[in-house]
Write an enzyme that holds these catalytic residues in place. Sequence first.
Site, PDB file in Angstrom:
ATOM      1  N   ILE A 104      51.155  55.199  15.947  1.00 30.95           N
ATOM      2  CA  ILE A 104      51.849  55.433  17.457  1.00 30.95           C
ATOM      3  C   ILE A 104      50.914  56.311  18.286  1.00 30.95           C
ATOM      4  O   ILE A 104      51.088  56.550  19.499  1.00 30.95           O
ATOM      5  CB  ILE A 104      53.346  55.698  17.119  1.00 30.95           C
ATOM      6  CG1 ILE A 104      54.264  55.612  18.351  1.00 30.95           C
ATOM      7  CG2 ILE A 104      53.555  57.303  17.047  1.00 30.95           C
ATOM      8  CD1 ILE A 104      55.735  55.750  18.011  1.00 30.95           C
TER       9      ILE A 104
ATOM     10  N   HIS B 164      51.192  55.647   2.601  1.00 30.39           N
ATOM     11  CA  HIS B 164      50.130  55.054   3.733  1.00 30.39           C
ATOM     12  C   HIS B 164      48.736  55.124   3.927  1.00 30.39           C
ATOM     13  O   HIS B 164      48.499  56.522   3.615  1.00 30.39           O
ATOM     14  CB  HIS B 164      50.858  55.146   5.180  1.00 30.39           C
ATOM     15  CG  HIS B 164      50.954  56.833   5.478  1.00 30.39           C
ATOM     16  ND1 HIS B 164      51.907  57.533   5.149  1.00 30.39           N
ATOM     17  CD2 HIS B 164      50.240  57.566   6.108  1.00 30.39           C
ATOM     18  CE1 HIS B 164      51.834  58.617   5.535  1.00 30.39           C
ATOM     19  NE2 HIS B 164      50.638  58.816   6.337  1.00 30.39           N
TER      20      HIS B 164
ATOM     21  N   HIS C 101      45.764  55.593   6.382  1.00 29.83           N
ATOM     22  CA  HIS C 101      45.208  55.334   7.884  1.00 29.83           C
ATOM     23  C   HIS C 101      43.689  54.600   8.031  1.00 29.83           C
ATOM     24  O   HIS C 101      42.794  55.268   7.276  1.00 29.83           O
ATOM     25  CB  HIS C 101      44.993  56.811   8.433  1.00 29.83           C
ATOM     26  CG  HIS C 101      46.187  57.563   8.423  1.00 29.83           C
ATOM     27  ND1 HIS C 101      46.659  57.842   9.657  1.00 29.83           N
ATOM     28  CD2 HIS C 101      46.753  58.448   7.527  1.00 29.83           C
ATOM     29  CE1 HIS C 101      47.788  58.537   9.604  1.00 29.83           C
ATOM     30  NE2 HIS C 101      47.749  59.104   8.240  1.00 29.83           N
TER      31      HIS C 101
END
Length: 113
Positions: free
Chosen positions: A32, A100, A102
Site C-alpha cells: 500500500i 511476508h 517485500h
Amino acid sequence: MAADTIFGKIVAGEIPVEKLAETERVIAFPDIAPQAPVHILVIPKTTEYADVTELAAGDPALLAEMVEVAKRLADEHADGDFRLIFNNGAGAGQTVFHVHAHLLAGGLKEGSL
Ligand code: 5GP
C-alpha cells in the site's frame, strides 16, 4: 504464531487487494506504501508463522515457494532481478506479524540496501 493481523484479513478476503499471484499456499499483492517502482508483498495464506525465522523452521518448502513466486513476479513486472526483504522483529521494522516478503524490483539503486 501470527496473531490476528491485517494480512490474515486479506487472506480471508475481508480486505480486498489486487492479487498479482496466487498459488494454493501463497498470495502476492502490491504494498500500500510502495518503496520502489515494483513493491509487492508475498505472503503465505497460513496465519501460523509470525516471521521468517518461524517459517524457515516450520515449513522451509513454503518459504521456497514464496521465493519462487517472487522470482516469477520479478520476471513479469521488472527485468527479473529483485531484492527480497524480510523484516524480522519490531526492532527491524516489522509491523505486521504475519510473515511476508517485500519484493522490490525495477530501477533499484545498485549496491543500496
Ligand atoms: P513490515 O513493516 O511489517 O515489514 O511490512 C508491512 C507492510 O505492509 C508495509 O510495507 C505496509 O505498507 C504494508 N501494508 C500495511 N497495511 C496494508 C494493507 O492494508 N494493504 C497493503 N497492500 N499493504 C499494507
